[in-house]
Design a protein around this motif. Structure first.
Motif, PDB file in Angstrom:
ATOM      1  N   MET A   1       0.825  -1.193   0.000  1.00 20.47           N
ATOM      2  CA  MET A   1       0.000   0.000   0.000  1.00 20.47           C
ATOM      3  C   MET A   1       0.867   1.254   0.000  1.00 20.47           C
ATOM      4  N   LYS A   2       1.918   1.245   0.832  1.00 19.80           N
ATOM      5  CA  LYS A   2       2.790   2.420   0.896  1.00 19.80           C
ATOM      6  C   LYS A   2       3.537   2.627  -0.417  1.00 19.80           C
ATOM      7  N   LYS A   3       3.893   1.515  -1.054  1.00 25.37           N
ATOM      8  CA  LYS A   3       4.612   1.621  -2.321  1.00 25.37           C
ATOM      9  C   LYS A   3       3.714   2.261  -3.387  1.00 25.37           C
ATOM     10  N   ASN A   4       2.463   1.860  -3.444  1.00 30.86           N
ATOM     11  CA  ASN A   4       1.528   2.442  -4.407  1.00 30.86           C
ATOM     12  C   ASN A   4       1.304   3.928  -4.125  1.00 30.86           C
ATOM     13  N   PHE A   5       1.172   4.281  -2.850  1.00 31.92           N
ATOM     14  CA  PHE A   5       0.977   5.679  -2.489  1.00 31.92           C
ATOM     15  C   PHE A   5       2.195   6.511  -2.865  1.00 31.92           C
ATOM     16  N   PHE A   6       3.382   5.977  -2.613  1.00 36.77           N
ATOM     17  CA  PHE A   6       4.619   6.686  -2.958  1.00 36.77           C
ATOM     18  C   PHE A   6       4.723   6.881  -4.472  1.00 36.77           C
ATOM     19  N   THR A   7       4.397   5.841  -5.232  1.00 34.64           N
ATOM     20  CA  THR A   7       4.451   5.923  -6.690  1.00 34.64           C
ATOM     21  C   THR A   7       3.448   6.952  -7.212  1.00 34.64           C
ATOM     22  N   LEU A   8       2.251   6.947  -6.677  1.00 38.93           N
ATOM     23  CA  LEU A   8       1.234   7.911  -7.095  1.00 38.93           C
ATOM     24  C   LEU A   8       1.650   9.338  -6.749  1.00 38.93           C
ATOM     25  N   THR A   9       2.211   9.529  -5.564  1.00 35.87           N
ATOM     26  CA  THR A   9       2.667  10.857  -5.153  1.00 35.87           C
ATOM     27  C   THR A   9       3.804  11.344  -6.042  1.00 35.87           C
ATOM     28  N   LEU A  10       4.754  10.483  -6.312  1.00 35.14           N
ATOM     29  CA  LEU A  10       5.880  10.839  -7.177  1.00 35.14           C
ATOM     30  C   LEU A  10       5.403  11.196  -8.581  1.00 35.14           C
ATOM     31  N   PHE A  11       4.485  10.411  -9.117  1.00 35.71           N
ATOM     32  CA  PHE A  11       3.942  10.672 -10.445  1.00 35.71           C
ATOM     33  C   PHE A  11       3.199  12.008 -10.481  1.00 35.71           C
ATOM     34  N   THR A  12       2.432  12.300  -9.450  1.00 40.63           N
ATOM     35  CA  THR A  12       1.691  13.561  -9.382  1.00 40.63           C
ATOM     36  C   THR A  12       2.638  14.754  -9.314  1.00 40.63           C
ATOM     37  N   LEU A  13       3.664  14.666  -8.497  1.00 36.79           N
ATOM     38  CA  LEU A  13       4.631  15.761  -8.394  1.00 36.79           C
ATOM     39  C   LEU A  13       5.385  15.962  -9.701  1.00 36.79           C
ATOM     40  N   PHE A  14       5.712  14.879 -10.364  1.00 38.02           N
ATOM     41  CA  PHE A  14       6.408  14.974 -11.649  1.00 38.02           C
ATOM     42  C   PHE A  14       5.540  15.718 -12.664  1.00 38.02           C
ATOM     43  N   ASN A  15       4.245  15.412 -12.687  1.00 35.56           N
ATOM     44  CA  ASN A  15       3.338  16.071 -13.630  1.00 35.56           C
ATOM     45  C   ASN A  15       3.152  17.544 -13.302  1.00 35.56           C
ATOM     46  N   LEU A  16       3.250  17.927 -12.061  1.00 37.53           N
ATOM     47  CA  LEU A  16       3.102  19.323 -11.689  1.00 37.53           C
ATOM     48  C   LEU A  16       4.265  20.167 -12.196  1.00 37.53           C
ATOM     49  N   PHE A  17       5.450  19.589 -12.276  1.00 39.60           N
ATOM     50  CA  PHE A  17       6.629  20.351 -12.646  1.00 39.60           C
ATOM     51  C   PHE A  17       6.990  20.248 -14.125  1.00 39.60           C
ATOM     52  N   THR A  18       6.263  19.454 -14.873  1.00 37.46           N
ATOM     53  CA  THR A  18       6.506  19.381 -16.309  1.00 37.46           C
ATOM     54  C   THR A  18       5.497  20.255 -17.024  1.00 37.46           C
ATOM     55  N   TYR A  19       5.908  20.832 -18.125  1.00 31.94           N
ATOM     56  CA  TYR A  19       5.026  21.691 -18.902  1.00 31.94           C
ATOM     57  C   TYR A  19       5.483  21.677 -20.349  1.00 31.94           C
ATOM     58  N   ALA A  20       4.589  22.048 -21.225  1.00 27.68           N
ATOM     59  CA  ALA A  20       4.894  22.049 -22.659  1.00 27.68           C
ATOM     60  C   ALA A  20       5.673  23.299 -23.031  1.00 27.68           C
ATOM     61  N   GLN A  21       6.409  23.192 -24.112  1.00 22.00           N
ATOM     62  CA  GLN A  21       7.137  24.354 -24.609  1.00 22.00           C
ATOM     63  C   GLN A  21       6.159  25.386 -25.140  1.00 22.00           C
ATOM     64  N   ASN A  22       6.471  26.626 -24.929  1.00 17.69           N
ATOM     65  CA  ASN A  22       5.683  27.701 -25.515  1.00 17.69           C
ATOM     66  C   ASN A  22       6.165  27.934 -26.938  1.00 17.69           C
ATOM     67  N   GLN A  23       5.227  27.990 -27.856  1.00 22.28           N
ATOM     68  CA  GLN A  23       5.565  28.258 -29.246  1.00 22.28           C
ATOM     69  C   GLN A  23       5.473  29.756 -29.491  1.00 22.28           C
ATOM     70  N   ASN A  24       6.578  30.358 -29.861  1.00 23.69           N
ATOM     71  CA  ASN A  24       6.586  31.777 -30.177  1.00 23.69           C
ATOM     72  C   ASN A  24       6.355  31.916 -31.676  1.00 23.69           C
ATOM     73  N   LEU A  25       5.133  32.295 -32.064  1.00 24.91           N
ATOM     74  CA  LEU A  25       4.761  32.369 -33.469  1.00 24.91           C
ATOM     75  C   LEU A  25       4.676  33.811 -33.961  1.00 24.91           C
ATOM     76  N   ASN A  26       5.491  34.663 -33.404  1.00 28.48           N
ATOM     77  CA  ASN A  26       5.515  36.072 -33.789  1.00 28.48           C
ATOM     78  C   ASN A  26       5.998  36.187 -35.238  1.00 28.48           C
ATOM     79  N   ILE A  27       5.256  36.934 -36.040  1.00 28.65           N
ATOM     80  CA  ILE A  27       5.606  37.082 -37.457  1.00 28.65           C
ATOM     81  C   ILE A  27       6.925  37.819 -37.653  1.00 28.65           C
ATOM     82  N   LEU A  28       7.328  38.621 -36.689  1.00 29.89           N
ATOM     83  CA  LEU A  28       8.589  39.357 -36.800  1.00 29.89           C
ATOM     84  C   LEU A  28       9.814  38.451 -36.666  1.00 29.89           C
TER      85      LEU A  28
END
Length: 70
Positions: A1-28
């Motif tokens: 049970m603790k192992k599953n909770f730790f894995t879920l917590t780690l996965f959740t924290l990882f998702n909080l700190f990852t983000y997609a790249q911003n695409q700068n589509l400025n015509i200039l």
């Protein structure tokens, strides 16, 4: 049970700190060498393919195109 909770917590924290790249589509930011004699410039092209099973799939396409002429 603790192992599953730790894995879920780690996965959740990882998702909080990852983000997609911003695409700068400025015509200039288009280089002059690309815009000379061009009718359109493809700025962004992304295709996602999700296979649901052996007979179904979902294809999602995102594209940003700059039209250079009237």
């Amino acid at each position: 049970m603790k192992k599953n909770f730790f894995t879920l917590t780690l996965f959740t924290l990882f998702n909080l700190f990852t983000y997609a790249q911003n695409q700068n589509l400025n015509i200039l930011l288009i280089p002059d060498s690309l815009s000379i004699n061009a009718n359109a410039i493809i700025r962004y092209d992304h295709t996602d393919i999700e296979v649901l099973n052996s007979s179904k799939m979902i294809v999602s396409k995102k594209m940003a195109v700059t039209i250079m002429n009237k």
